[in-house]
Design an enzyme around this catalytic site. Sequence first.
Site, PDB file in Angstrom:
ATOM      1  N   LYS A 161     -46.325 -66.027 -70.135  1.00 31.48           N
ATOM      2  CA  LYS A 161     -46.589 -66.626 -68.827  1.00 31.48           C
ATOM      3  C   LYS A 161     -48.089 -66.832 -68.666  1.00 31.48           C
ATOM      4  O   LYS A 161     -48.854 -65.919 -68.420  1.00 31.48           O
ATOM      5  CB  LYS A 161     -46.102 -65.732 -67.688  1.00 31.48           C
ATOM      6  CG  LYS A 161     -46.090 -66.485 -66.371  1.00 31.48           C
ATOM      7  CD  LYS A 161     -46.502 -65.660 -65.177  1.00 31.48           C
ATOM      8  CE  LYS A 161     -47.925 -65.663 -64.807  1.00 31.48           C
ATOM      9  NZ  LYS A 161     -48.511 -66.910 -64.303  1.00 31.48           N
ATOM     10  N   GLU A 219     -54.967 -54.765 -70.890  1.00 34.87           N
ATOM     11  CA  GLU A 219     -56.325 -55.244 -71.157  1.00 34.87           C
ATOM     12  C   GLU A 219     -56.907 -55.623 -69.809  1.00 34.87           C
ATOM     13  O   GLU A 219     -56.675 -56.728 -69.311  1.00 34.87           O
ATOM     14  CB  GLU A 219     -56.193 -56.477 -72.066  1.00 34.87           C
ATOM     15  CG  GLU A 219     -57.442 -56.909 -72.742  1.00 34.87           C
ATOM     16  CD  GLU A 219     -57.814 -55.977 -73.854  1.00 34.87           C
ATOM     17  OE1 GLU A 219     -58.684 -55.130 -73.602  1.00 34.87           O
ATOM     18  OE2 GLU A 219     -57.245 -56.079 -74.951  1.00 34.87           O
ATOM     19  N   CYS A 248     -63.859 -60.713 -69.590  1.00 34.96           N
ATOM     20  CA  CYS A 248     -63.642 -59.289 -69.299  1.00 34.96           C
ATOM     21  C   CYS A 248     -64.733 -58.453 -69.944  1.00 34.96           C
ATOM     22  O   CYS A 248     -65.164 -57.445 -69.406  1.00 34.96           O
ATOM     23  CB  CYS A 248     -62.262 -58.850 -69.759  1.00 34.96           C
ATOM     24  SG  CYS A 248     -61.909 -59.221 -71.472  1.00 34.96           S
ATOM     25  N   GLU A 268     -66.376 -55.206 -60.800  1.00 34.11           N
ATOM     26  CA  GLU A 268     -66.333 -56.403 -61.644  1.00 34.11           C
ATOM     27  C   GLU A 268     -66.435 -57.630 -60.734  1.00 34.11           C
ATOM     28  O   GLU A 268     -65.598 -57.850 -59.870  1.00 34.11           O
ATOM     29  CB  GLU A 268     -65.012 -56.435 -62.422  1.00 34.11           C
ATOM     30  CG  GLU A 268     -64.908 -57.633 -63.344  1.00 34.11           C
ATOM     31  CD  GLU A 268     -63.649 -57.617 -64.201  1.00 34.11           C
ATOM     32  OE1 GLU A 268     -62.543 -57.513 -63.649  1.00 34.11           O
ATOM     33  OE2 GLU A 268     -63.788 -57.701 -65.429  1.00 34.11           O
TER      34      GLU A 268
HETATM   35  P1  NAI Z   1     -54.586 -61.399 -61.992  1.00 34.39           P
HETATM   36  O1  NAI Z   1     -54.750 -60.133 -62.733  1.00 34.39           O
HETATM   37  O2  NAI Z   1     -53.797 -61.321 -60.720  1.00 34.39           O
HETATM   38  O3  NAI Z   1     -53.916 -62.522 -62.925  1.00 34.39           O
HETATM   39  C1  NAI Z   1     -53.720 -62.380 -64.311  1.00 34.39           C
HETATM   40  C2  NAI Z   1     -52.329 -62.852 -64.685  1.00 34.39           C
HETATM   41  O4  NAI Z   1     -51.367 -61.998 -64.061  1.00 34.39           O
HETATM   42  C3  NAI Z   1     -51.975 -64.267 -64.234  1.00 34.39           C
HETATM   43  O5  NAI Z   1     -51.180 -64.876 -65.229  1.00 34.39           O
HETATM   44  C4  NAI Z   1     -51.149 -64.032 -62.989  1.00 34.39           C
HETATM   45  O6  NAI Z   1     -50.270 -65.088 -62.691  1.00 34.39           O
HETATM   46  C5  NAI Z   1     -50.386 -62.792 -63.393  1.00 34.39           C
HETATM   47  N1  NAI Z   1     -49.836 -62.009 -62.271  1.00 34.39           N
HETATM   48  C6  NAI Z   1     -50.292 -61.933 -60.996  1.00 34.39           C
HETATM   49  N2  NAI Z   1     -49.539 -61.088 -60.283  1.00 34.39           N
HETATM   50  C7  NAI Z   1     -48.577 -60.608 -61.116  1.00 34.39           C
HETATM   51  C8  NAI Z   1     -47.505 -59.677 -60.978  1.00 34.39           C
HETATM   52  N3  NAI Z   1     -47.257 -59.056 -59.804  1.00 34.39           N
HETATM   53  N4  NAI Z   1     -46.741 -59.401 -62.053  1.00 34.39           N
HETATM   54  C9  NAI Z   1     -46.982 -59.981 -63.240  1.00 34.39           C
HETATM   55  N5  NAI Z   1     -47.974 -60.884 -63.435  1.00 34.39           N
HETATM   56  C10 NAI Z   1     -48.774 -61.185 -62.384  1.00 34.39           C
HETATM   57  O7  NAI Z   1     -56.042 -61.951 -61.710  1.00 34.39           O
HETATM   58  P2  NAI Z   1     -56.559 -63.059 -60.659  1.00 34.39           P
HETATM   59  O8  NAI Z   1     -56.050 -62.766 -59.296  1.00 34.39           O
HETATM   60  O9  NAI Z   1     -56.315 -64.385 -61.220  1.00 34.39           O
HETATM   61  O10 NAI Z   1     -58.139 -62.746 -60.673  1.00 34.39           O
HETATM   62  C11 NAI Z   1     -58.669 -61.724 -59.835  1.00 34.39           C
HETATM   63  C12 NAI Z   1     -59.702 -60.919 -60.557  1.00 34.39           C
HETATM   64  O11 NAI Z   1     -59.144 -60.300 -61.697  1.00 34.39           O
HETATM   65  C13 NAI Z   1     -60.868 -61.716 -61.106  1.00 34.39           C
HETATM   66  O12 NAI Z   1     -61.813 -61.948 -60.122  1.00 34.39           O
HETATM   67  C14 NAI Z   1     -61.362 -60.797 -62.187  1.00 34.39           C
HETATM   68  O13 NAI Z   1     -62.216 -59.809 -61.646  1.00 34.39           O
HETATM   69  C15 NAI Z   1     -60.117 -60.140 -62.699  1.00 34.39           C
HETATM   70  N6  NAI Z   1     -59.630 -60.765 -63.952  1.00 34.39           N
HETATM   71  C16 NAI Z   1     -59.906 -60.146 -65.108  1.00 34.39           C
HETATM   72  C17 NAI Z   1     -59.532 -60.706 -66.300  1.00 34.39           C
HETATM   73  C18 NAI Z   1     -59.847 -60.037 -67.579  1.00 34.39           C
HETATM   74  O14 NAI Z   1     -59.831 -60.675 -68.616  1.00 34.39           O
HETATM   75  N7  NAI Z   1     -60.122 -58.765 -67.572  1.00 34.39           N
HETATM   76  C19 NAI Z   1     -58.850 -61.993 -66.370  1.00 34.39           C
HETATM   77  C20 NAI Z   1     -58.549 -62.565 -65.077  1.00 34.39           C
HETATM   78  C21 NAI Z   1     -58.958 -61.966 -63.918  1.00 34.39           C
END
Ligand code: NAI
Length: 497
Positions: free
Chosen positions: A191, A266, A300, A400
């Site tokens: 996904k 991760e 990240c 972050e």
């Molecule tokens: P997120 O962690 O919510 O999204 C990442 C993935 O998880 C996306 O594919 C999203 O659709 C999916 N997702 C969201 N809610 C879910 C759930 N309940 N169950 C399963 N999958 C779910 O991150 P978001 O809201 O896009 O970004 C917010 C913050 O997260 C950013 O500002 C950043 O600080 C951090 N982030 C960190 C990343 C990393 O590589 N460590 C990557 C993306 C965001």
Amino acid sequence: MLTQPDSLLKYIEDASGLRLPDGHFIDGGFRAPRAGRSMQSEDPGRGEAFADFARGDADDVADAVASSRRAFNAVWRRTPPAERGRILARTADLIRRNTERLAIAECLDSGKPIAEARGDVSGAARTFEYYAGACDKLEGHVFPLPSEYVGYSQFEPVGVTAHIIPWNFPISTAARGMAPALAAGCTVVAKPAEQTPFTALLLAELLVEAGLPAGVCNVVTGTGIEVGAPLVAHTGIDHVTFTGSVATGTSVMHACAENVTRSVMELGGKSPVVVLNDCDFDSTLSNVAGAIFEHAGQICSAGSRLVIEAGIHDRFVEALGKKASSISLGHGLRSPGMGPVNSALQRDKIIGFLDRARERGAEFVCGGHASTDPETGKGYFVEPTIVADRPADDELVQEEIFGPVLTVQKADDAEHALHLANCTRFGLVAGVFTGNFSRAHQLARDIDAGQVYINEYFAGGVEVPFGGNKQSGFGREKGLEGLKSYCKVKSIAARIG
Ligand code: NAI
Ligand code: MG
């Protein structure tokens, strides 16, 4: 002035030439979502929607999981490892041959500069190539039992694996999870993030073109709530690889706990770049800038804290400020020094951090504001920003930000630098810049992080395991270590008399 050929820039107005898919990829082909809904992906470089994609739900997830289960039992777990390897190797070739289409799609979807997108596509090809060679080298052990027994172990594929992919490195993260899973004999339901759905779909199509049997790799697009949550909670999933925020990762872990599903997490980081007085000034300067301004800091493992020894502090921070101020902003297809951030939401979140810091009296070495593409006045940009020395408990040190914001922390000496390096709840990566070999390795030993880069930030490749300590998560991806997440060890012991 435009630096790119018209052949690229035409995609800024009209991406239809990319023929982006508007269905899920299930059972070997594109398929319309059950509920017939769609949503749009934005090009953050101009802040406008540029393509529609399928908005899936739990029914689509159920179809994909069922397809992956059938393919696991009937085909993929029985496919000879050498044949799995040939398919993954052909996939690597196909990714390379489709570099431009994949890179342009990634650039428009995520905002990243086209050169960075091409680098990500090349990295994805390399990941498939690496794991292609590993398929037929998953060797078990023989155990030293008394002579009337024989005992051995073998690796078995875990089964159907779910991959939740973030928007910052869509094709890289997809490849990083899919390639080892497929190499181990697992099937995949991926996904991608709703901000960046396309390259995972295109990758699944290339896998089938390379000979991957239908159903071995399925991709369902849509939101985290409507697709991600039902996927990770599905009882037909044997393993979850999640990359994203700590908050969402925590809710995914809860879902995994309900079904006792294995997982790799991760999560985020607040990674220190430790710079000591005796570093090589010029190369350290460009490394520190690259560590935080590549992909506008939305990495990240970005080096988002500069922990710098007092003796070099003033001269270094001044030079870094000049360097940062000279970075050009622009749409990714115009090959800017730095592209946009991924969304208006992300921009506003970053600016919120900076406004609050200003209210606390923080001093800005450079940047600090939202911006736009100077060619068009559009898009979601944030200036390359450096905030002068902040105390360890400051929000800019602890949280972050996920944007082009570097926070400085001034250290009295190397020992103090170590203390500051370890002062957050994260432990993903750290950089160390010094001419003192012993000091570098002492810091590498004592910093709490999954990986430490010495004298080159982001050093390493797919061969090197990657993952977090503390709240940066657990489990390791990349390298042969990354393959283990997708294998179960079975031990067999027999009395032979
Ligand atoms: P997120 O962690 O919510 O999204 C990442 C993935 O998880 C996306 O594919 C999203 O659709 C999916 N997702 C969201 N809610 C879910 C759930 N309940 N169950 C399963 N999958 C779910 O991150 P978001 O809201 O896009 O970004 C917010 C913050 O997260 C950013 O500002 C950043 O600080 C951090 N982030 C960190 C990343 C990393 O590589 N460590 C990557 C993306 C965001
Ligand atoms: Mg997008």
